[in-house]
Write a protein that holds these residues in place. Sequence first.
Motif, PDB file in Angstrom:
ATOM      1  N   MET A 102       0.275  -7.193  -1.388  1.00 42.40           N
ATOM      2  CA  MET A 102      -0.452  -6.230  -0.547  1.00 42.40           C
ATOM      3  C   MET A 102       0.010  -6.316   0.898  1.00 42.40           C
ATOM      4  N   LYS A 103       0.455  -5.196   1.414  1.00 38.42           N
ATOM      5  CA  LYS A 103       0.890  -5.136   2.795  1.00 38.42           C
ATOM      6  C   LYS A 103      -0.309  -5.048   3.740  1.00 38.42           C
ATOM      7  N   ALA A 104      -0.083  -5.396   4.974  1.00 34.38           N
ATOM      8  CA  ALA A 104      -1.147  -5.359   5.987  1.00 34.38           C
ATOM      9  C   ALA A 104      -1.087  -4.026   6.716  1.00 34.38           C
ATOM     10  N   GLY A 105      -1.989  -3.131   6.369  1.00 34.63           N
ATOM     11  CA  GLY A 105      -2.044  -1.835   7.041  1.00 34.63           C
ATOM     12  C   GLY A 105      -2.780  -1.930   8.369  1.00 34.63           C
ATOM     13  N   ARG A 155       0.794   3.767 -10.098  1.00 34.73           N
ATOM     14  CA  ARG A 155       2.127   4.126  -9.570  1.00 34.73           C
ATOM     15  C   ARG A 155       2.063   5.480  -8.871  1.00 34.73           C
ATOM     16  N   GLU A 156       1.390   6.451  -9.492  1.00 31.94           N
ATOM     17  CA  GLU A 156       1.277   7.787  -8.901  1.00 31.94           C
ATOM     18  C   GLU A 156       0.460   7.763  -7.610  1.00 31.94           C
ATOM     19  N   ASP A 157      -0.484   6.833  -7.520  1.00 32.59           N
ATOM     20  CA  ASP A 157      -1.331   6.747  -6.332  1.00 32.59           C
ATOM     21  C   ASP A 157      -0.597   6.181  -5.130  1.00 32.59           C
ATOM     22  N   GLY A 158       0.581   5.606  -5.364  1.00 29.40           N
ATOM     23  CA  GLY A 158       1.387   5.123  -4.246  1.00 29.40           C
ATOM     24  C   GLY A 158       1.460   3.622  -4.085  1.00 29.40           C
ATOM     25  N   TRP A 159       1.064   2.866  -5.117  1.00 32.92           N
ATOM     26  CA  TRP A 159       1.103   1.412  -4.967  1.00 32.92           C
ATOM     27  C   TRP A 159       2.542   0.898  -4.870  1.00 32.92           C
ATOM     28  N   ALA A 171       0.821  -1.211   0.000  1.00 33.24           N
ATOM     29  CA  ALA A 171       0.000   0.000   0.000  1.00 33.24           C
ATOM     30  C   ALA A 171       0.848   1.252   0.000  1.00 33.24           C
ATOM     31  N   ALA A 172       1.511   1.525   1.121  1.00 28.01           N
ATOM     32  CA  ALA A 172       2.294   2.748   1.200  1.00 28.01           C
ATOM     33  C   ALA A 172       3.619   2.609   0.475  1.00 28.01           C
ATOM     34  N   ALA A 173       4.188   1.415   0.539  1.00 29.55           N
ATOM     35  CA  ALA A 173       5.468   1.201  -0.129  1.00 29.55           C
ATOM     36  C   ALA A 173       5.480  -0.194  -0.713  1.00 29.55           C
ATOM     37  N   TYR A 212      -9.270  -6.793  -4.657  1.00 28.60           N
ATOM     38  CA  TYR A 212     -10.296  -5.810  -4.984  1.00 28.60           C
ATOM     39  C   TYR A 212     -10.746  -5.034  -3.737  1.00 28.60           C
ATOM     40  N   GLN A 213     -10.813  -5.710  -2.628  1.00 26.27           N
ATOM     41  CA  GLN A 213     -11.168  -5.009  -1.390  1.00 26.27           C
ATOM     42  C   GLN A 213     -10.081  -4.003  -1.022  1.00 26.27           C
ATOM     43  N   PHE A 214      -8.846  -4.384  -1.281  1.00 28.41           N
ATOM     44  CA  PHE A 214      -7.721  -3.490  -0.982  1.00 28.41           C
ATOM     45  C   PHE A 214      -7.746  -2.256  -1.875  1.00 28.41           C
ATOM     46  N   ILE A 215      -7.833  -2.476  -3.179  1.00 31.21           N
ATOM     47  CA  ILE A 215      -7.687  -1.371  -4.121  1.00 31.21           C
ATOM     48  C   ILE A 215      -8.889  -0.432  -4.102  1.00 31.21           C
ATOM     49  N   THR A 216     -10.059  -0.962  -3.762  1.00 27.08           N
ATOM     50  CA  THR A 216     -11.246  -0.091  -3.678  1.00 27.08           C
ATOM     51  C   THR A 216     -11.476   0.411  -2.257  1.00 27.08           C
TER      52      THR A 216
END
Length: 327
Positions: A90-93, A160-164, A18-20, A134-138
């Motif tokens: 996908m990281k666990a936020g 990429r710009e959104d921070g994925w 997510a963040a990195a 899909y739950q992550f990205i939305t």
Amino acid sequence: MKKTVAVLMASLMCMGGAAAVASPDVVKPVSAYAITQSQQQQFINNLGTAAQKGYAQYRILPSMTIAQAILESAWGQSTLSSRYYNFFGMKAGSNYHGETVTLQTTEEINGVLVRVNGTFRAYHSFDQGIEGYYQFITGYSRYSNLIGETDYKAACRKIREDGWATDSGYTNKLISLIERYDLTRFDTMVPVTEGYFRACASSYTSIVDALNSIGAESSFAYRKKIAAANNITNYSGTPAQNTTMLNLLKQGRLKKPSSGPSIVYFPACGQSYNSIVDALVSIGADSSYNYRCKIAAANSISGYSGTPAQNTSMLSLLKAGKLIKPN
């Protein structure tokens, strides 16, 4: 309480988050991952089928989704994907309360690749892993601009710009995979949700042009019906109303008006007429004042009283064959 599984290192990882997010520094050929062409095609088909089903609900472009899975999971060979069904790194936020796994990964920080430990989401099946994506990205507002995007290059740039990903070359790697393996073929077969218009291209700036592009009626009267079906009240064609409608159409979330009487137009009259009365008579239509009031209402000419301006508007529509008959 999270259940955490500690793992020292992910084999051949190209993980995102997510963040990195860390991805490999190059898009490697299939042989680098000891995977046959048959396995490669099976992986693409499995992800493609899932991505097309997901599109019907989430409107995330399948070609980008498949390319991400290839890149992030090393064709499904990475530890994170092969054991924990996390194909997208996908990281666990802090807002995630499911099972996790801690793995070592590579991230790009200030242009330098470094090895760090990351805590990632873990799943128990292929379907869970796809649904988790899909739950992550939305689930994050920063990715909302991907919903309904139909241009694969724009989608790859936005994510990429959104921070994925921290990888500065992430966009180009996704595009390279999409073009190399012809993944856009999955974009052209996405289902259309019943009761909704098919999504238009993201490049449109006019709701009229956008509706025309998908073969839909674009008249003011029909747009008024569309607006009512989508809770856009008192539609008068303002820029704000049209933008709202256009954004919904781009996302594939613009509802079709409920079925009802079809829009019927008067046949066009001759171009030489300068009187609406004479023009209506010429095509065998009722030209009485009361009927003209009904015609005006059907064509959103409000407060009709027979003024020159109102009659000119009606006549212009009739000459163009766009004057709607009242029901």
